[in-house]
Motif scaffolding. Structure first.
Motif, mmCIF file in Angstrom:
data_model
loop_
_atom_site.group_PDB
_atom_site.id
_atom_site.type_symbol
_atom_site.label_atom_id
_atom_site.label_comp_id
_atom_site.label_asym_id
_atom_site.label_seq_id
_atom_site.Cartn_x
_atom_site.Cartn_y
_atom_site.Cartn_z
ATOM 1 N N PRO A 17 0.563 -1.407 0.094
ATOM 2 C CA PRO A 17 -0.122 0.187 -0.322
ATOM 3 C C PRO A 17 0.309 1.266 -0.066
ATOM 4 O O PRO A 17 1.652 1.382 0.455
ATOM 5 C CB PRO A 17 -0.950 0.096 1.290
ATOM 6 C CG PRO A 17 -0.901 -1.745 1.603
ATOM 7 C CD PRO A 17 0.274 -2.049 1.483
ATOM 8 N N ALA A 18 0.355 2.410 -0.604
ATOM 9 C CA ALA A 18 1.135 4.156 -0.467
ATOM 10 C C ALA A 18 0.811 4.413 0.041
ATOM 11 O O ALA A 18 -0.040 4.147 0.913
ATOM 12 C CB ALA A 18 0.636 4.094 -2.273
ATOM 13 N N GLU B 93 -8.216 -2.647 2.337
ATOM 14 C CA GLU B 93 -8.196 -4.324 2.481
ATOM 15 C C GLU B 93 -9.919 -4.108 0.906
ATOM 16 O O GLU B 93 -9.354 -4.868 0.705
ATOM 17 C CB GLU B 93 -10.183 -3.690 3.534
ATOM 18 C CG GLU B 93 -10.586 -5.344 3.529
ATOM 19 C CD GLU B 93 -11.564 -5.032 4.848
ATOM 20 O OE1 GLU B 93 -11.286 -6.309 5.502
ATOM 21 O OE2 GLU B 93 -11.436 -3.806 5.535
ATOM 22 N N ALA B 94 -10.199 -2.664 0.309
ATOM 23 C CA ALA B 94 -10.771 -3.072 -1.435
ATOM 24 C C ALA B 94 -9.294 -4.012 -1.548
ATOM 25 O O ALA B 94 -9.693 -4.536 -2.848
ATOM 26 C CB ALA B 94 -10.874 -2.141 -1.788
ATOM 27 N N ALA C 236 -8.911 -8.305 3.337
ATOM 28 C CA ALA C 236 -8.334 -7.892 4.977
ATOM 29 C C ALA C 236 -7.253 -8.851 5.136
ATOM 30 O O ALA C 236 -6.880 -10.094 4.769
ATOM 31 C CB ALA C 236 -9.388 -9.722 5.747
ATOM 32 N N PRO C 237 -6.869 -7.998 6.078
ATOM 33 C CA PRO C 237 -5.482 -8.452 7.083
ATOM 34 C C PRO C 237 -5.370 -9.500 7.428
ATOM 35 O O PRO C 237 -6.616 -10.639 8.376
ATOM 36 C CB PRO C 237 -5.131 -7.465 7.695
ATOM 37 C CG PRO C 237 -6.062 -6.776 8.284
ATOM 38 C CD PRO C 237 -7.387 -6.981 6.602
ATOM 39 N N SER C 238 -4.406 -10.629 7.570
ATOM 40 C CA SER C 238 -4.847 -11.754 8.355
ATOM 41 C C SER C 238 -4.597 -10.923 9.819
ATOM 42 O O SER C 238 -4.820 -12.058 10.840
ATOM 43 C CB SER C 238 -3.214 -12.560 8.569
ATOM 44 O OG SER C 238 -1.942 -12.109 8.820
ATOM 45 N N GLU C 239 -3.756 -10.860 10.512
ATOM 46 C CA GLU C 239 -4.133 -9.797 11.776
ATOM 47 C C GLU C 239 -4.392 -8.372 12.035
ATOM 48 O O GLU C 239 -3.780 -7.784 11.158
ATOM 49 C CB GLU C 239 -3.534 -10.799 12.426
ATOM 50 C CG GLU C 239 -3.283 -10.127 14.232
ATOM 51 C CD GLU C 239 -1.748 -11.577 14.874
ATOM 52 O OE1 GLU C 239 -1.904 -11.076 15.858
ATOM 53 O OE2 GLU C 239 -1.034 -11.342 14.306
#
Length: 111
Positions: free
Chosen positions: A41-42, A51-52, A56-59
């Protein structure tokens, strides 16, 4: 004649010996990051945009800071290859995680 402090000589000796500490097969994290194209991500992206684009993050780690107005709350999202740091819903930094335990560099954000 001015004498240099003893710690100057110790520091110089350590810097000279540093390249010898890495074995021929070792990979430095910075070498891998420089060799691979940056797909992270910038700075300035919003949480929803991250998120798009990356899913979704793993944590989602617990937020830190925010006790005072001058200490903004920092949120951290961990993805398999990198960790994203947010301040006020915006990306302020991205750190590439270690690929393997043998790779020299910062420790992985996940235990």
């Amino acid at each position: 004649m001015r004498r240099l402090p003893r710690h100057s000589f110790i520091l110089a000796a350590a810097l000279i010996a540093l390249p010898g500490l890495c074995m021929a097969g070792d990979t430095l994290l910075i070498q891998r990051v420089q060799a691979e194209p940056a797909n992270v991500p910038a700075r300035g992206m919003r949480m929803a945009q991250v998120e798009a684009k990356y899913g979704a993050p793993s944590e989602r780690l617990d937020p830190r800071g925010g006790q005072k107005r001058v200490w903004p709350t920092i949120n951290r999202w961990v993805y398999p290859g990198f960790t994203v740091y947010f301040e006020n819903n915006r990306v302020i930094d991205v750190v590439v995680n270690q690929a393997t335990q043998d790779e020299a560099g910062p420790k992985s954000a996940t235990p």
